[in-house]
Write a protein that holds these residues in place. Structure first.
Motif, PDB file in Angstrom:
ATOM      1  N   GLU A 165      -7.007  -3.223   8.798  1.00  0.00           N
ATOM      2  CA  GLU A 165      -8.152  -3.969   8.251  1.00  0.00           C
ATOM      3  C   GLU A 165      -7.736  -4.741   6.996  1.00  0.00           C
ATOM      4  O   GLU A 165      -8.162  -5.874   6.781  1.00  0.00           O
ATOM      5  N   LEU A 166      -6.854  -4.158   6.182  1.00  0.00           N
ATOM      6  CA  LEU A 166      -6.377  -4.858   4.978  1.00  0.00           C
ATOM      7  C   LEU A 166      -5.599  -6.118   5.369  1.00  0.00           C
ATOM      8  O   LEU A 166      -5.792  -7.191   4.791  1.00  0.00           O
ATOM      9  N   MET A 204      -2.071   3.786  -3.756  1.00  0.00           N
ATOM     10  CA  MET A 204      -1.927   2.605  -4.618  1.00  0.00           C
ATOM     11  C   MET A 204      -1.911   1.370  -3.731  1.00  0.00           C
ATOM     12  O   MET A 204      -1.266   1.349  -2.683  1.00  0.00           O
ATOM     13  N   MET A 205      -2.651   0.359  -4.167  1.00  0.00           N
ATOM     14  CA  MET A 205      -2.606  -0.934  -3.470  1.00  0.00           C
ATOM     15  C   MET A 205      -2.231  -1.988  -4.499  1.00  0.00           C
ATOM     16  O   MET A 205      -2.768  -1.986  -5.614  1.00  0.00           O
ATOM     17  N   PHE A 212       9.875  -1.320  -3.639  1.00  0.00           N
ATOM     18  CA  PHE A 212       8.517  -0.876  -3.953  1.00  0.00           C
ATOM     19  C   PHE A 212       8.389   0.612  -3.661  1.00  0.00           C
ATOM     20  O   PHE A 212       7.798   1.385  -4.416  1.00  0.00           O
ATOM     21  N   LEU A 233      -4.665  11.635   5.364  1.00  0.00           N
ATOM     22  CA  LEU A 233      -5.661  10.563   5.460  1.00  0.00           C
ATOM     23  C   LEU A 233      -5.730  10.145   6.926  1.00  0.00           C
ATOM     24  O   LEU A 233      -4.820   9.538   7.467  1.00  0.00           O
ATOM     25  N   VAL A 291      -7.981  -8.771   6.473  1.00  0.00           N
ATOM     26  CA  VAL A 291      -8.664  -9.434   5.343  1.00  0.00           C
ATOM     27  C   VAL A 291      -7.771 -10.525   4.765  1.00  0.00           C
ATOM     28  O   VAL A 291      -8.186 -11.663   4.574  1.00  0.00           O
ATOM     29  N   LEU A 348       0.867  -1.176   0.000  1.00  0.00           N
ATOM     30  CA  LEU A 348       0.000   0.000   0.000  1.00  0.00           C
ATOM     31  C   LEU A 348       0.904   1.225   0.000  1.00  0.00           C
ATOM     32  O   LEU A 348       1.901   1.264   0.718  1.00  0.00           O
ATOM     33  N   ASN A 362      -7.499   8.027   8.782  1.00  0.00           N
ATOM     34  CA  ASN A 362      -7.649   6.649   9.276  1.00  0.00           C
ATOM     35  C   ASN A 362      -6.753   5.665   8.526  1.00  0.00           C
ATOM     36  O   ASN A 362      -7.101   4.495   8.388  1.00  0.00           O
ATOM     37  N   TYR A 395     -12.630   3.594   3.279  1.00  0.00           N
ATOM     38  CA  TYR A 395     -11.821   4.553   4.046  1.00  0.00           C
ATOM     39  C   TYR A 395     -11.509   5.832   3.270  1.00  0.00           C
ATOM     40  O   TYR A 395     -11.087   6.816   3.869  1.00  0.00           O
ATOM     41  N   GLU A 452      -5.753   2.564  10.556  1.00  0.00           N
ATOM     42  CA  GLU A 452      -6.909   1.651  10.715  1.00  0.00           C
ATOM     43  C   GLU A 452      -7.126   0.847   9.425  1.00  0.00           C
ATOM     44  O   GLU A 452      -7.333  -0.370   9.467  1.00  0.00           O
ATOM     45  N   MET A 453      -7.009   1.533   8.295  1.00  0.00           N
ATOM     46  CA  MET A 453      -7.197   0.857   7.004  1.00  0.00           C
ATOM     47  C   MET A 453      -6.120  -0.211   6.815  1.00  0.00           C
ATOM     48  O   MET A 453      -6.418  -1.329   6.389  1.00  0.00           O
ATOM     49  N   LEU A 499     -10.567  -6.587  -0.430  1.00  0.00           N
ATOM     50  CA  LEU A 499      -9.512  -5.581  -0.206  1.00  0.00           C
ATOM     51  C   LEU A 499      -9.908  -4.247  -0.848  1.00  0.00           C
ATOM     52  O   LEU A 499      -9.780  -3.184  -0.236  1.00  0.00           O
TER      53      LEU A 499
END
Lengths: 77, 77
Positions: free
Chosen positions: A42-43, B21-22, B3, A33, A46, A24, A35, B50, A38-39, B43
């Protein structure tokens, strides 16, 4: 170099492994940004939900206005 | 090239934008990850939860035993 080629270059050196990488990157120009942490959590949650993890390495990096998260997972059979 | 540096090289060309970017990469050695598509969708849903999206580009790539997903989002203020 594209992300695809970067990942191919980082291929398992010795024995090919089932490997998953999630990255990311956030480039901040104007607004922060709120949060983002937190994101990120959560990623990762998942991914953990969908795969059996043998080994996990999490790397974060931030510099001027760019923040990155790199999660490398070796999958268990 | 790491990266982090790859992302810095891909910086917004003209005006700096708030950009996220993810990237997800899966190297398959032995076992096929059954629910990879579902994980990808979840994802993307997390990220959408968010951030306010101005523009989104989703690119997938697969070659021999590597599959990648690239999601580039320009954030709305």
């Amino acid at each position: 170099m594209s992300f695809f080629n970067l990942f191919k270059k980082k291929k398992s050196k010795d024995v090919a492994k089932d490997r998953l990488m999630m990255m990311l990157a956030y480039e901040r120009a104007n607004t922060k940004l709120e949060n983002l942490e937190e994101m990120k959590k959560e990623l990762i949650a998942v991914v953990k939900k969908y795969v059996n993890i043998k080994d996990i390495a999490i790397k974060t990096n931030s510099n001027q206005n760019i923040e990155t998260l790199e999660v490398e997972i070796i999958l268990d059979k």
